[in-house]
Design a protein around this motif. Structure first.
Motif, PDB file in Angstrom:
ATOM      1  N   VAL A 138       8.498   8.079   1.307  1.00 26.23           N
ATOM      2  CA  VAL A 138       8.936   6.715   0.895  1.00 26.23           C
ATOM      3  C   VAL A 138       7.555   5.996   0.562  1.00 26.23           C
ATOM      4  O   VAL A 138       7.658   5.263  -0.261  1.00 26.23           O
ATOM      5  CB  VAL A 138       9.865   6.114   2.098  1.00 26.23           C
ATOM      6  N   MET A 139       6.627   6.388   1.498  1.00 24.49           N
ATOM      7  CA  MET A 139       5.604   5.500   1.236  1.00 24.49           C
ATOM      8  C   MET A 139       5.016   5.428  -0.153  1.00 24.49           C
ATOM      9  O   MET A 139       4.318   4.571  -0.405  1.00 24.49           O
ATOM     10  CB  MET A 139       4.426   6.008   2.380  1.00 24.49           C
ATOM     11  N   THR A 140       4.972   6.563  -0.724  1.00 23.41           N
ATOM     12  CA  THR A 140       4.166   6.819  -2.046  1.00 23.41           C
ATOM     13  C   THR A 140       4.858   5.785  -3.169  1.00 23.41           C
ATOM     14  O   THR A 140       4.093   5.207  -3.665  1.00 23.41           O
ATOM     15  CB  THR A 140       4.373   8.165  -2.532  1.00 23.41           C
ATOM     16  N   ARG A 141       6.291   5.733  -2.936  1.00 22.48           N
ATOM     17  CA  ARG A 141       6.880   4.676  -3.763  1.00 22.48           C
ATOM     18  C   ARG A 141       6.851   3.255  -3.266  1.00 22.48           C
ATOM     19  O   ARG A 141       6.744   2.527  -4.251  1.00 22.48           O
ATOM     20  CB  ARG A 141       8.349   4.862  -3.829  1.00 22.48           C
ATOM     21  N   ILE A 142       6.674   3.133  -2.150  1.00 28.31           N
ATOM     22  CA  ILE A 142       6.335   1.580  -1.637  1.00 28.31           C
ATOM     23  C   ILE A 142       4.990   1.268  -2.052  1.00 28.31           C
ATOM     24  O   ILE A 142       4.999  -0.004  -2.286  1.00 28.31           O
ATOM     25  CB  ILE A 142       6.686   1.639  -0.055  1.00 28.31           C
ATOM     26  N   ALA A 143       4.071   1.912  -1.714  1.00 24.53           N
ATOM     27  CA  ALA A 143       2.506   1.826  -2.192  1.00 24.53           C
ATOM     28  C   ALA A 143       2.557   1.191  -3.750  1.00 24.53           C
ATOM     29  O   ALA A 143       1.572   0.461  -3.846  1.00 24.53           O
ATOM     30  CB  ALA A 143       1.482   2.808  -1.668  1.00 24.53           C
ATOM     31  N   ALA A 151      -3.835   2.766  -0.238  1.00 23.68           N
ATOM     32  CA  ALA A 151      -4.357   3.431  -1.567  1.00 23.68           C
ATOM     33  C   ALA A 151      -4.281   4.783  -1.717  1.00 23.68           C
ATOM     34  O   ALA A 151      -4.028   5.248  -2.794  1.00 23.68           O
ATOM     35  CB  ALA A 151      -5.835   3.025  -1.624  1.00 23.68           C
ATOM     36  N   ALA A 152      -4.386   5.537  -0.754  1.00 20.34           N
ATOM     37  CA  ALA A 152      -4.281   6.951  -0.877  1.00 20.34           C
ATOM     38  C   ALA A 152      -2.725   7.381  -1.219  1.00 20.34           C
ATOM     39  O   ALA A 152      -2.583   8.316  -1.837  1.00 20.34           O
ATOM     40  CB  ALA A 152      -4.710   7.793   0.425  1.00 20.34           C
ATOM     41  N   PHE A 153      -1.971   6.772  -0.466  1.00 27.09           N
ATOM     42  CA  PHE A 153      -0.325   6.955  -0.919  1.00 27.09           C
ATOM     43  C   PHE A 153      -0.174   6.593  -2.393  1.00 27.09           C
ATOM     44  O   PHE A 153       0.478   7.182  -3.185  1.00 27.09           O
ATOM     45  CB  PHE A 153       0.665   5.885  -0.167  1.00 27.09           C
ATOM     46  N   GLU A 187      -4.790  -6.198  -4.119  1.00 28.15           N
ATOM     47  CA  GLU A 187      -4.878  -7.496  -3.634  1.00 28.15           C
ATOM     48  C   GLU A 187      -3.751  -7.774  -2.459  1.00 28.15           C
ATOM     49  O   GLU A 187      -3.788  -8.081  -1.394  1.00 28.15           O
ATOM     50  CB  GLU A 187      -4.994  -8.387  -4.508  1.00 28.15           C
ATOM     51  N   GLU A 188      -2.351  -7.255  -2.984  1.00 23.02           N
ATOM     52  CA  GLU A 188      -1.340  -7.467  -2.020  1.00 23.02           C
ATOM     53  C   GLU A 188      -1.370  -6.422  -1.042  1.00 23.02           C
ATOM     54  O   GLU A 188      -1.062  -6.900   0.189  1.00 23.02           O
ATOM     55  CB  GLU A 188      -0.115  -7.033  -2.860  1.00 23.02           C
ATOM     56  N   THR A 189      -1.896  -5.351  -1.122  1.00 20.23           N
ATOM     57  CA  THR A 189      -2.151  -4.379  -0.249  1.00 20.23           C
ATOM     58  C   THR A 189      -3.180  -4.734   0.926  1.00 20.23           C
ATOM     59  O   THR A 189      -2.867  -4.588   2.147  1.00 20.23           O
ATOM     60  CB  THR A 189      -2.399  -2.970  -0.776  1.00 20.23           C
ATOM     61  N   ARG A 190      -4.148  -5.446   0.415  1.00 18.06           N
ATOM     62  CA  ARG A 190      -5.190  -5.773   1.549  1.00 18.06           C
ATOM     63  C   ARG A 190      -4.594  -7.134   2.178  1.00 18.06           C
ATOM     64  O   ARG A 190      -4.840  -7.110   3.402  1.00 18.06           O
ATOM     65  CB  ARG A 190      -6.302  -6.136   0.556  1.00 18.06           C
TER      66      ARG A 190
END
Length: 52
Positions: free
Chosen positions: A28-33, A17-19, A39-42
């Protein structure tokens, strides 16, 4: 890069969520996140928590 498998799901979801919000920098993680809903992240975080 730190190993995230087996870490608490809440911790992984909070980091993602922070990314996504731009509160944490990354190449890369900012774009992936941003590609996943909360819901998908969880769901991803819960799966990763169960991995060893």
């Amino acid at each position: 890069m730190p190993w995230i498998a087996g870490r608490p799901a809440a911790e992984i979801a909070d980091l993602m969520a922070a990314f996504r919000a731009g509160e944490r920098s990354g190449t890369v993680m900012t774009r992936i996140a941003r590609g996943f809903s909360p819901e998908e992240t969880r769901a991803i975080a819960e799966w990763l928590e169960g991995q060893r």
